[in-house]
Design an enzyme around this catalytic site. Structure first.
Site, PDB file in Angstrom:
ATOM      1  N   ASN A   7      34.286  48.720  44.793  1.00 58.80           N
ATOM      2  CA  ASN A   7      35.595  48.192  45.183  1.00 58.80           C
ATOM      3  C   ASN A   7      36.468  49.412  45.498  1.00 58.80           C
ATOM      4  O   ASN A   7      36.974  50.077  44.590  1.00 58.80           O
ATOM      5  CB  ASN A   7      36.163  47.371  44.018  1.00 58.80           C
ATOM      6  CG  ASN A   7      37.483  46.717  44.376  1.00 58.80           C
ATOM      7  OD1 ASN A   7      38.066  47.006  45.419  1.00 58.80           O
ATOM      8  ND2 ASN A   7      37.958  45.841  43.500  1.00 58.80           N
ATOM      9  N   HIS A 179      41.160  36.161  46.768  1.00 57.12           N
ATOM     10  CA  HIS A 179      40.455  35.895  45.503  1.00 57.12           C
ATOM     11  C   HIS A 179      39.256  34.957  45.721  1.00 57.12           C
ATOM     12  O   HIS A 179      38.836  34.259  44.797  1.00 57.12           O
ATOM     13  CB  HIS A 179      41.371  35.234  44.446  1.00 57.12           C
ATOM     14  CG  HIS A 179      42.491  36.071  43.965  1.00 57.12           C
ATOM     15  ND1 HIS A 179      43.758  35.546  43.735  1.00 57.12           N
ATOM     16  CD2 HIS A 179      42.566  37.373  43.644  1.00 57.12           C
ATOM     17  CE1 HIS A 179      44.557  36.506  43.305  1.00 57.12           C
ATOM     18  NE2 HIS A 179      43.854  37.633  43.241  1.00 57.12           N
ATOM     19  N   ARG A 240      55.005  39.642  42.618  1.00 59.14           N
ATOM     20  CA  ARG A 240      55.213  38.970  43.915  1.00 59.14           C
ATOM     21  C   ARG A 240      55.943  37.645  43.701  1.00 59.14           C
ATOM     22  O   ARG A 240      55.690  36.939  42.722  1.00 59.14           O
ATOM     23  CB  ARG A 240      53.879  38.678  44.603  1.00 59.14           C
ATOM     24  CG  ARG A 240      53.084  39.901  44.981  1.00 59.14           C
ATOM     25  CD  ARG A 240      51.929  39.513  45.895  1.00 59.14           C
ATOM     26  NE  ARG A 240      51.014  40.604  46.084  1.00 59.14           N
ATOM     27  CZ  ARG A 240      49.739  40.602  45.689  1.00 59.14           C
ATOM     28  NH1 ARG A 240      49.224  39.532  45.100  1.00 59.14           N
ATOM     29  NH2 ARG A 240      48.979  41.646  45.901  1.00 59.14           N
ATOM     30  N   GLU A 384      33.771  38.738  39.516  1.00 59.59           N
ATOM     31  CA  GLU A 384      33.654  38.972  40.957  1.00 59.59           C
ATOM     32  C   GLU A 384      32.516  39.938  41.279  1.00 59.59           C
ATOM     33  O   GLU A 384      31.850  39.812  42.304  1.00 59.59           O
ATOM     34  CB  GLU A 384      34.999  39.501  41.500  1.00 59.59           C
ATOM     35  CG  GLU A 384      36.054  38.396  41.502  1.00 59.59           C
ATOM     36  CD  GLU A 384      37.477  38.912  41.504  1.00 59.59           C
ATOM     37  OE1 GLU A 384      37.914  39.427  40.445  1.00 59.59           O
ATOM     38  OE2 GLU A 384      38.157  38.809  42.523  1.00 59.59           O
TER      39      GLU A 384
END
Ligand code: ADP
Length: 401
Positions: A7, A179, A240, A384
């Site tokens: 990643n 996601h 956010r 993930e």
């Protein structure tokens, strides 16, 4: 198959070496502070963590070389030679409309990822740097796994914004969602936990981390998701704002006389739990402050949970019912008070919590719904990297064997 999962961010590379299908994670780590002073490399095998501090600034290629050196090191390595690595799986944030599945990396795929840069200017360039750096130091197949791919099954009525249609044609402005690997993983795990086929379930997956999104998965396919063109839309997040009246953006820019960059920073980095509480984006601290009677912390939690509840209601309507609600990621897996507050009043949809089970289920999988409730509420830790490893193995087998 030994698969290196990467990643790559702008200043860090996170990695895990997987031995699929059965042996799991052999080693993992993080190379951080890439491109700036004092780079740091943390490498972990079992529970043992080793830290290295390279003595000069490094780029992505050097970072990948460092992590490969650690993986083969006689002292703290887990493989004898680099050529034991069979493939590399890369997390790529934005695949636009081009990728509804993971893809074997070819020059054409690299071009297509580049074309998506305007849609994810902060994420796709470092993802690409990781891919290109790997090509230089490893001669094995590489696979891209996209955060957006799982959401590509949405119908146009769910992804088109009510703007002049030319904006979609010209700039590809539409809902993409993010996601995706997490929503895909927990939706499939939920079906497994219930001993049902995913094709017969209406599932809502709530990924509540620092970033947060919620997805409606009907018969195994994503039909709607809360993040949009960018990850800013939808739920309230750590920093956010999620959904707001778009006219607020224009109003603030005019009143404060700030430019696009400052406004973007305000909406992405200064809002959400941090903005309302005025103190922190970390939910644990907001919970503590609220328990101590701090009004804005309590308000932040109220807004946060009410937004989740509204989305659960909307997606229940969109799917014509709900069989399973899944909570995942840092907050979803651990914060029982948030789960409780988010599902308050949803008894009419069959979503009823068992308080004891909810309180006991922290960081572990479990069914936290009341015994007789008609819908299930599950907590499922996301993974993930596992999806990236298994997808990489699948794509390599499909393409090269
Ligand atoms: P990221 O999006 O950065 O991967 P995570 O999935 O790690 O985020 O989630 C981070 C959030 O999870 C933070 O707000 C943190 O406070 C929250 N969190 C982590 N552990 C707990 C816990 N035990 N109780 C409540 N909240 C938690």
């Amino acid at each position: 198959m030994k698969i290196l999962v990467l990643n790559s961010g702008s200043s860090s590379v996170k990695y895990q070496l997987w031995d699929t299908p059965d042996k799991g994670v052999l080693a993992k780590g993080l190379v951080s502070r890439i491109g700036i002073d004092d780079p740091l490399h943390q490498h972990k095998v079992n529970d043992r963590e080793i830290e290295f501090a390279p003595d000069e600034p490094i780029n992505h290629e050097k970072a990948i070389q460092l992590l490969l050196d650690a993986l083969v090191s006689p002292k703290h390595g887990v493989i004898a030679r680099i050529d034991e690595i069979d493939a590399v799986g890369h997390r790529v944030v934005h695949g636009g409309e081009k990728f509804s599945d993971s893809a074997l990396i070819t020059p054409e795929v690299i071009e297509a990822i580049k074309e998506c840069i305007p849609l994810a200017p902060l994420h796709n360039p470092p993802n690409l740097m990781g891919i290109i750096a790997c090509e230089k130091v490893l001669d094995v197949p590489q696979v891209a796994i996209f955060d957006t791919a799982f959401h590509q099954t949405m119908e146009p009525y769910a992804y088109i914004y009510a703007l002049p249609y030319e904006f979609y044609d010209e700039y590809k402005i539409r809902r993409y969602g993010f996601h995706g690997t997490s929503h895909y993983y927990v939706a499939h795990q939920a079906a497994k936990m219930l001993g049902k086929r995913i094709e017969e379930l209406k599932i809502i997956t709530a990924h509540l981390g620092n970033g947060a999104s919620i997805t409606a998965v009907k018969n195994g396919k994503c039909i709607d998701t809360s993040m949009g063109l960018t990850p800013l839309e939808g739920l309230v997040m750590g920093t956010r704002c999620g959904d707001i009246d778009p006219a607020i953006v224009l109003f603030i820019m005019e009143q404060k006389n700030i430019d696009i960059k400052a406004t973007n920073n305000l909406l992405n980095k200064k809002s959400g739990l941090l903005g309302i509480s005025g103190a922190t984006n970390d939910l644990r601290d907001v919970l503590k402050a609220s328990a101590n009677g701090v009004y804005r912390a309590k308000l932040a939690l109220d807004v946060y949970c009410y937004r989740i509840r509204k989305y659960i209601g909307a997606y229940t309507a969109a799917m014509g019912g709900v069989d399973v609600l899944v909570f995942t990621a840092g907050i979803g897996e651990n914060a029982s008070p948030i789960r409780k507050k988010a599902v308050e009043g949803l008894e009419f949809a069959g979503l009823i919590l068992d308080d004891d089970k909810n309180n006991r289920t922290v960081g572990i999988p479990g069914d936290i719904s009341a015994k007789d409730a008609s819908a299930r509420i599950l907590v499922i830790p996301t993974n993930e990297e596992l999806v990236i490893a298994t997808e990489t193995e699948r794509i390599v087998n499909e393409n090269l064997n």
